[in-house]
Design a protein around this motif. Structure first.
Motif, PDB file in Angstrom:
ATOM      1  N   UNK A  97     -24.895 -46.319 -58.926  1.00  0.00           N
ATOM      2  CA  UNK A  97     -24.406 -46.875 -57.658  1.00  0.00           C
ATOM      3  C   UNK A  97     -22.913 -47.130 -57.721  1.00  0.00           C
ATOM      4  N   UNK A  98     -22.203 -46.686 -56.701  1.00  0.00           N
ATOM      5  CA  UNK A  98     -20.778 -47.016 -56.604  1.00  0.00           C
ATOM      6  C   UNK A  98     -20.685 -48.412 -55.992  1.00  0.00           C
ATOM      7  N   UNK A  99     -20.089 -49.342 -56.727  1.00  0.00           N
ATOM      8  CA  UNK A  99     -19.944 -50.717 -56.227  1.00  0.00           C
ATOM      9  C   UNK A  99     -18.579 -50.874 -55.586  1.00  0.00           C
ATOM     10  N   UNK A 100     -18.560 -51.551 -54.436  1.00  0.00           N
ATOM     11  CA  UNK A 100     -17.281 -51.818 -53.773  1.00  0.00           C
ATOM     12  C   UNK A 100     -17.174 -53.320 -53.582  1.00  0.00           C
ATOM     13  N   UNK A 101     -16.123 -53.916 -54.143  1.00  0.00           N
ATOM     14  CA  UNK A 101     -15.896 -55.349 -53.921  1.00  0.00           C
ATOM     15  C   UNK A 101     -14.612 -55.489 -53.120  1.00  0.00           C
ATOM     16  N   UNK A 102     -14.713 -56.208 -52.026  1.00  0.00           N
ATOM     17  CA  UNK A 102     -13.603 -56.251 -51.068  1.00  0.00           C
ATOM     18  C   UNK A 102     -13.012 -57.658 -50.993  1.00  0.00           C
ATOM     19  N   UNK A 103     -11.695 -57.734 -51.223  1.00  0.00           N
ATOM     20  CA  UNK A 103     -10.983 -58.999 -51.003  1.00  0.00           C
ATOM     21  C   UNK A 103     -11.620 -60.180 -51.698  1.00  0.00           C
TER      22      UNK A 103
ATOM     23  N   UNK B 183      -9.202 -54.425 -53.190  1.00  0.00           N
ATOM     24  CA  UNK B 183     -10.577 -53.943 -53.298  1.00  0.00           C
ATOM     25  C   UNK B 183     -10.731 -53.209 -54.614  1.00  0.00           C
ATOM     26  N   UNK B 184     -11.950 -53.265 -55.140  1.00  0.00           N
ATOM     27  CA  UNK B 184     -12.241 -52.667 -56.436  1.00  0.00           C
ATOM     28  C   UNK B 184     -13.461 -51.771 -56.256  1.00  0.00           C
ATOM     29  N   UNK B 185     -13.265 -50.463 -56.483  1.00  0.00           N
ATOM     30  CA  UNK B 185     -14.358 -49.494 -56.330  1.00  0.00           C
ATOM     31  C   UNK B 185     -14.710 -49.015 -57.726  1.00  0.00           C
ATOM     32  N   UNK B 186     -15.962 -49.224 -58.165  1.00  0.00           N
ATOM     33  CA  UNK B 186     -16.284 -48.876 -59.550  1.00  0.00           C
ATOM     34  C   UNK B 186     -17.680 -48.287 -59.681  1.00  0.00           C
ATOM     35  N   UNK B 187     -17.893 -47.607 -60.785  1.00  0.00           N
ATOM     36  CA  UNK B 187     -19.216 -47.041 -61.082  1.00  0.00           C
ATOM     37  C   UNK B 187     -19.315 -46.909 -62.598  1.00  0.00           C
ATOM     38  N   UNK B 188     -20.536 -46.847 -63.112  1.00  0.00           N
ATOM     39  CA  UNK B 188     -20.707 -46.644 -64.546  1.00  0.00           C
ATOM     40  C   UNK B 188     -20.670 -45.162 -64.881  1.00  0.00           C
ATOM     41  N   UNK B 189     -20.231 -44.844 -66.090  1.00  0.00           N
ATOM     42  CA  UNK B 189     -20.347 -43.452 -66.544  1.00  0.00           C
ATOM     43  C   UNK B 189     -21.245 -43.452 -67.762  1.00  0.00           C
TER      44      UNK B 189
ATOM     45  N   UNK C  25     -29.309 -42.618 -66.835  1.00  0.00           N
ATOM     46  CA  UNK C  25     -29.145 -43.914 -66.174  1.00  0.00           C
ATOM     47  C   UNK C  25     -28.416 -44.923 -67.047  1.00  0.00           C
ATOM     48  N   UNK C  26     -28.110 -44.549 -68.287  1.00  0.00           N
ATOM     49  CA  UNK C  26     -27.505 -45.510 -69.209  1.00  0.00           C
ATOM     50  C   UNK C  26     -25.994 -45.511 -69.055  1.00  0.00           C
ATOM     51  N   UNK C  27     -25.474 -46.581 -68.468  1.00  0.00           N
ATOM     52  CA  UNK C  27     -24.015 -46.681 -68.318  1.00  0.00           C
ATOM     53  C   UNK C  27     -23.419 -47.104 -69.656  1.00  0.00           C
ATOM     54  N   UNK C  28     -22.446 -46.327 -70.134  1.00  0.00           N
ATOM     55  CA  UNK C  28     -21.778 -46.660 -71.408  1.00  0.00           C
ATOM     56  C   UNK C  28     -20.564 -47.537 -71.152  1.00  0.00           C
ATOM     57  N   UNK C  29     -19.990 -47.373 -69.982  1.00  0.00           N
ATOM     58  CA  UNK C  29     -18.807 -48.146 -69.609  1.00  0.00           C
ATOM     59  C   UNK C  29     -18.596 -47.932 -68.125  1.00  0.00           C
ATOM     60  N   UNK C  30     -17.514 -48.515 -67.607  1.00  0.00           N
ATOM     61  CA  UNK C  30     -17.257 -48.362 -66.180  1.00  0.00           C
ATOM     62  C   UNK C  30     -15.905 -47.737 -65.935  1.00  0.00           C
ATOM     63  N   UNK C  31     -15.743 -47.171 -64.743  1.00  0.00           N
ATOM     64  CA  UNK C  31     -14.414 -46.731 -64.327  1.00  0.00           C
ATOM     65  C   UNK C  31     -14.273 -46.987 -62.842  1.00  0.00           C
ATOM     66  N   UNK C  32     -13.044 -47.087 -62.388  1.00  0.00           N
ATOM     67  CA  UNK C  32     -12.872 -47.376 -60.971  1.00  0.00           C
ATOM     68  C   UNK C  32     -11.417 -47.396 -60.563  1.00  0.00           C
ATOM     69  N   UNK C  33     -11.208 -47.802 -59.308  1.00  0.00           N
ATOM     70  CA  UNK C  33      -9.841 -47.935 -58.806  1.00  0.00           C
ATOM     71  C   UNK C  33      -9.673 -49.292 -58.125  1.00  0.00           C
ATOM     72  N   UNK C  34      -8.447 -49.810 -58.245  1.00  0.00           N
ATOM     73  CA  UNK C  34      -8.078 -51.079 -57.613  1.00  0.00           C
ATOM     74  C   UNK C  34      -6.935 -50.778 -56.661  1.00  0.00           C
ATOM     75  N   UNK C  35      -7.016 -51.292 -55.448  1.00  0.00           N
ATOM     76  CA  UNK C  35      -5.932 -51.064 -54.493  1.00  0.00           C
ATOM     77  C   UNK C  35      -6.046 -52.053 -53.356  1.00  0.00           C
ATOM     78  N   UNK C  36      -5.189 -51.902 -52.350  1.00  0.00           N
ATOM     79  CA  UNK C  36      -5.254 -52.815 -51.211  1.00  0.00           C
ATOM     80  C   UNK C  36      -6.580 -52.647 -50.461  1.00  0.00           C
ATOM     81  N   UNK C  37      -6.984 -53.679 -49.719  1.00  0.00           N
ATOM     82  CA  UNK C  37      -8.229 -53.546 -48.941  1.00  0.00           C
ATOM     83  C   UNK C  37      -8.083 -52.409 -47.923  1.00  0.00           C
TER      84      UNK C  37
END
Length: 340
Positions: free
Chosen positions: A275-281, A293-299, A303-315
């Protein structure tokens, strides 16, 4: 079309226009740019309702409206589908990541790639050690009374520690120790591995017991408290490209939070591989991220997430594009690590 559905269309149009133009959006512009199938008066009425419900707001310097955190949240929740990346973008990901030589290279390339694709700040977490297992334990003799223990995890991480022994150790004993350690630990999850160390002392052959006792403290430290989880961060210059409206106040707290890493690592603990998680403000518990906002997902594998990656930017970001890029890069990193 029901009132609610139509208002959602109006909200969608406001979000898209504001993200692409960076200007607050007025009803006249909406009527001209989007085929909403209703009169400008109805659009004005819908905007008044959206404002009353807290989905859009009016910056005091302008006649137009901008989405609130709540408005972006509804927009993201009601995205019918994350638009897939184009074939050219997917090929570019493949080409760029395929040249990587090891885990560190894969992750640093992923960060550069994500920052380029999304034009946001990209963050990639090293595989969380809590989710890793022991692939191999190597024992290297550096001197007559000095050994190096090397832990290699199934996620490609390498941890090494030096052990000084009270007496000189022969090459045969080193080889026996290596065999003993791998028989006990290969394949063990790091979270369980520490518990096996006391058993090792009990079951070691008598002539190796002294050596096992000497390395056991270092072994515990390597297995139980390996080097902290780390982040690779790229594209911080992208933050400065926005405009004063994107980050009321200052960028300083956000840059400091990224620098400290702990804040972002804490957010990463909730990632899962599907699941791509989006956390806003305000949904980002840390005050430095309340304007972001932070958009992240496991890689990872399956189904086994070893770690996460994502992007942080303005809302004010292109959520569908960023969600697609984050998901595509994570999938590819997962494939690469599964093959290694």
């Amino acid at each position: 079309m029901a009132h609610d559905e139509r208002r959602l269309e109006v909200l969608r149009a406001i979000v898209q226009d504001y993200v692409s133009t960076n200007d607050p959006v007025g009803s006249k512009a909406l009527a001209e740019r989007h085929d909403l199938g209703v009169s400008p008066a109805t659009i004005r009425n819908d905007m008044a309702v959206l404002e009353e419900q807290g989905y859009i707001t009016q910056p005091h310097t302008s006649a137009g409206r901008v989405p609130t955190d709540k408005g972006y949240r509804l927009f993201v929740d009601r995205l019918s589908a994350v638009k897939p990346l184009s074939t050219a973008e997917r090929r570019a990901i493949e080409r760029f990541l395929d040249g990587a030589v090891d885990l560190h290279d894969v992750l640093s390339r992923s960060v550069r790639l994500l920052a380029q694709l999304t034009r946001q700040v990209a963050v990639v977490q090293y595989p969380a050690l809590s989710r890793s297992a022991v692939r191999h334990l190597e024992v290297v003799q550096l001197a007559a009374a000095r050994l190096m223990l090397v832990l290699i995890t199934d996620t490609g991480r390498v941890e090494q520690r030096i052990v000084d022994t009270p007496v000189d150790v022969g090459a045969d004993a080193v080889a026996e120790l290596r065999t003993l350690l791998n028989a006990a630990f290969a394949g063990a999850k790091l979270v369980d591995a520490g518990g096996k160390v006391p058993d090792l002392l009990d079951t070691a052959p008598p002539h190796l017991r002294g050596l096992v006792a000497t390395v056991s403290a270092t072994l515990l430290e390597t297995l139980v408290e390996p080097g902290e989880d780390r982040l690779v961060i790229g594209g911080t210059a992208n933050l400065a490209r926005g405009n004063a409206l994107d980050f009321p106040g200052t960028l300083q707290p956000l840059l400091e939070a990224l620098e400290e890493q702990v804040v972002v690592l804490r957010l990463m603990t909730q990632v899962d591989a599907s699941t791509v998680l989006v956390r806003i403000g305000e949904e980002n518990a840390h005050e430095a991220l309340t304007g972001a906002s932070f958009v992240s997902v496991g890689y990872g594998a399956g189904d086994r997430a070893l770690g996460g990656l994502g992007v942080v930017g303005p809302t004010r970001m292109d959520y569908p594009m960023n969600m697609a890029a984050v998901r595509a890069v994570a999938r590819y990193v997962g494939h690469l690590l599964a093959e290694s």
